[in-house]
Design a protein around this motif. Structure first.
Motif, PDB file in Angstrom:
ATOM      1  N   ASP A 203      -2.879   0.350  -9.208  1.00 27.58           N
ATOM      2  CA  ASP A 203      -2.786   0.010  -7.822  1.00 27.58           C
ATOM      3  C   ASP A 203      -3.628   0.959  -6.968  1.00 27.58           C
ATOM      4  O   ASP A 203      -3.702   0.916  -5.805  1.00 27.58           O
ATOM      5  CB  ASP A 203      -1.697  -0.458  -6.927  1.00 27.58           C
ATOM      6  CG  ASP A 203      -1.361  -1.922  -7.428  1.00 27.58           C
ATOM      7  OD1 ASP A 203      -2.366  -2.764  -7.399  1.00 27.58           O
ATOM      8  OD2 ASP A 203      -0.263  -2.364  -7.664  1.00 27.58           O
ATOM      9  N   ASP A 204      -3.480   2.554  -7.473  1.00 27.77           N
ATOM     10  CA  ASP A 204      -3.923   3.646  -6.635  1.00 27.77           C
ATOM     11  C   ASP A 204      -4.905   4.348  -7.218  1.00 27.77           C
ATOM     12  O   ASP A 204      -5.476   3.946  -8.321  1.00 27.77           O
ATOM     13  CB  ASP A 204      -2.723   4.326  -6.629  1.00 27.77           C
ATOM     14  CG  ASP A 204      -2.750   5.349  -5.602  1.00 27.77           C
ATOM     15  OD1 ASP A 204      -3.475   5.207  -4.632  1.00 27.77           O
ATOM     16  OD2 ASP A 204      -1.655   6.413  -5.452  1.00 27.77           O
ATOM     17  N   TYR A 205      -5.548   5.105  -6.288  1.00 24.18           N
ATOM     18  CA  TYR A 205      -6.815   6.075  -6.930  1.00 24.18           C
ATOM     19  C   TYR A 205      -6.237   7.581  -6.766  1.00 24.18           C
ATOM     20  O   TYR A 205      -5.421   7.843  -6.014  1.00 24.18           O
ATOM     21  CB  TYR A 205      -7.887   5.573  -6.063  1.00 24.18           C
ATOM     22  CG  TYR A 205      -7.716   5.654  -4.344  1.00 24.18           C
ATOM     23  CD1 TYR A 205      -7.538   6.756  -3.732  1.00 24.18           C
ATOM     24  CD2 TYR A 205      -7.196   4.276  -4.093  1.00 24.18           C
ATOM     25  CE1 TYR A 205      -7.270   6.816  -2.457  1.00 24.18           C
ATOM     26  CE2 TYR A 205      -6.857   4.331  -2.481  1.00 24.18           C
ATOM     27  CZ  TYR A 205      -6.985   5.487  -1.904  1.00 24.18           C
ATOM     28  OH  TYR A 205      -6.587   5.369  -0.705  1.00 24.18           O
TER      29      TYR A 205
ATOM     30  N   GLN B 125      -2.331   5.352   1.662  1.00 23.75           N
ATOM     31  CA  GLN B 125      -3.517   4.509   1.858  1.00 23.75           C
ATOM     32  C   GLN B 125      -3.313   3.888   3.529  1.00 23.75           C
ATOM     33  O   GLN B 125      -4.482   3.648   4.032  1.00 23.75           O
ATOM     34  CB  GLN B 125      -3.200   3.224   1.044  1.00 23.75           C
ATOM     35  CG  GLN B 125      -3.781   3.607  -0.393  1.00 23.75           C
ATOM     36  CD  GLN B 125      -3.285   2.672  -1.520  1.00 23.75           C
ATOM     37  OE1 GLN B 125      -2.165   1.742  -1.145  1.00 23.75           O
ATOM     38  NE2 GLN B 125      -4.026   2.726  -2.742  1.00 23.75           N
TER      39      GLN B 125
ATOM     40  N   PRO C 150       1.045  -1.247  -0.183  1.00 30.03           N
ATOM     41  CA  PRO C 150       0.044   0.282   0.041  1.00 30.03           C
ATOM     42  C   PRO C 150       0.902   1.155   0.244  1.00 30.03           C
ATOM     43  O   PRO C 150       2.063   1.229   0.544  1.00 30.03           O
ATOM     44  CB  PRO C 150      -0.812  -0.234   1.273  1.00 30.03           C
ATOM     45  CG  PRO C 150       0.160  -0.819   2.202  1.00 30.03           C
ATOM     46  CD  PRO C 150       0.800  -2.036   1.318  1.00 30.03           C
ATOM     47  N   THR C 151       0.240   2.091  -0.650  1.00 29.94           N
ATOM     48  CA  THR C 151       0.958   3.595  -0.395  1.00 29.94           C
ATOM     49  C   THR C 151       0.788   4.212   0.780  1.00 29.94           C
ATOM     50  O   THR C 151      -0.016   3.716   1.721  1.00 29.94           O
ATOM     51  CB  THR C 151       0.339   4.615  -1.529  1.00 29.94           C
ATOM     52  OG1 THR C 151      -0.873   5.078  -1.027  1.00 29.94           O
ATOM     53  CG2 THR C 151       0.378   4.023  -2.892  1.00 29.94           C
TER      54      THR C 151
ATOM     55  N   LEU D 132      -9.616   4.980   1.037  1.00 29.84           N
ATOM     56  CA  LEU D 132      -9.217   3.641   0.477  1.00 29.84           C
ATOM     57  C   LEU D 132     -10.780   2.572   0.515  1.00 29.84           C
ATOM     58  O   LEU D 132     -11.033   2.297  -0.656  1.00 29.84           O
ATOM     59  CB  LEU D 132      -8.260   2.926   1.353  1.00 29.84           C
ATOM     60  CG  LEU D 132      -8.181   1.673   0.992  1.00 29.84           C
ATOM     61  CD1 LEU D 132      -7.461   1.330  -0.444  1.00 29.84           C
ATOM     62  CD2 LEU D 132      -7.277   1.107   2.043  1.00 29.84           C
TER      63      LEU D 132
END
Length: 271
Positions: A168-170, A82, A78-79, A231
């Motif tokens: 993988d991210d938003y 996140q 996860p970032t 998230l």
């Protein structure tokens, strides 16, 4: 090779002429007509996109074969944003697992390999007209069926192994709802996916699949309205999302109360 035996690898190996020829065969098989065959870039290589119209509805050709599904949490990192977002939700009192990966393990389908037949799947989901339990019969009367959960996930991700079909991210400065018609909503969630489907783009639209094991592409706005954090409000758009709380509600005694938040993506089987 029959149409149903078409694999994703074979589909990618075809030249444009062969792809158009197979699209015409698929259209003839279901009594439709080819509306579009084009080639797009997907996962670093060309991928054909074939759209077929039947009875006024547009369907995309979804090749099958042996495909990898689910989300590999062990390989995912996860970032920092996140992690911080999840920690903030825990601090606010949400009774979730103490670890972000443990929480996602309950919300996402596990890694697995399955064999799928090639199908035609509706480009747009359609709203339910009857309770969830009655929809298989409603669709069957039109020569259609609900997608299997594995079919839906494969059609959404098109071979991508990322959390969302685009990565993988938003975006941190956007919301996961709205169809883009307001002039402000933009981003990869609003783009058609690799197969040409308009899918997993608005958390207020929750799609059903057969078997009652998953709800895909949305949660009816539960996470957004509940203030679950960035998230969790984006998570219903995850390709491998199964949304267990929504499944329990939809197939419970109060399921008819949320019919207007549910949709289904019709499937045409190929021979």
């Amino acid at each position: 090779m029959t149409l149903a035996e078409l694999t994703l690898a074979q589909w990618r190996s075809f030249g444009p002429a062969a792809a158009r020829r197979l699209a015409r065969e698929a259209a003839a098989d279901v009594g439709g007509r080819v509306r579009l065959v084009e080639t797009v870039e997907h996962l670093g290589a060309p991928l054909h996109r074939a759209l077929i119209e039947r009875d006024g509805r547009e369907f995309a050709l979804i090749p099958g074969g042996r495909v990898r599904l689910g989300f590999d949490l062990e390989a995912w990192q996860p970032t920092p944003e996140q992690v911080a977002d999840y920690a903030e939700c825990l601090a606010e009192g949400f009774a979730w697992a103490p670890d972000i990966k443990a929480h996602l393990a309950d919300e996402l389908s596990p890694p697995r390999t399955v064999e799928l037949a090639a199908v035609l799947m509706a480009v747009e989901a359609e709203e339910l007209t009857e309770p969830a339990a009655d929809m298989p019969g409603v669709l069957a009367a039109r020569g259609l069926r609900m997608p299997d959960p594995d079919e839906w996930e494969h059609a959404c991700g098109a071979g991508a192994t990322t959390l969302f079909r685009w990565g993988d991210d938003y975006p941190l400065d956007a919301a996961p709802y709205g169809g883009g018609g307001d002039g402000g909503a933009t981003g990869p969630r609003l783009e058609r996916n690799a197969f040409g489907l308009r899918i997993a783009y608005d958390v207020y639209s929750a799609e059903l699949s057969g078997g009652g094991r998953a709800v895909h592409g949305g949660d009816g706005g539960e996470a957004v309205c509940g203030g679950y954090g960035r998230l969790r409000e984006w998570l219903p758009l995850a390709t491998a999302g199964i949304n267990p709380s929504m499944v329990e509600f939809v197939h419970g005694p109060d399921g008819e109360d949320v019919i207007d938040s549910l949709s289904v993506r019709p499937v045409l089987s190929l021979r």
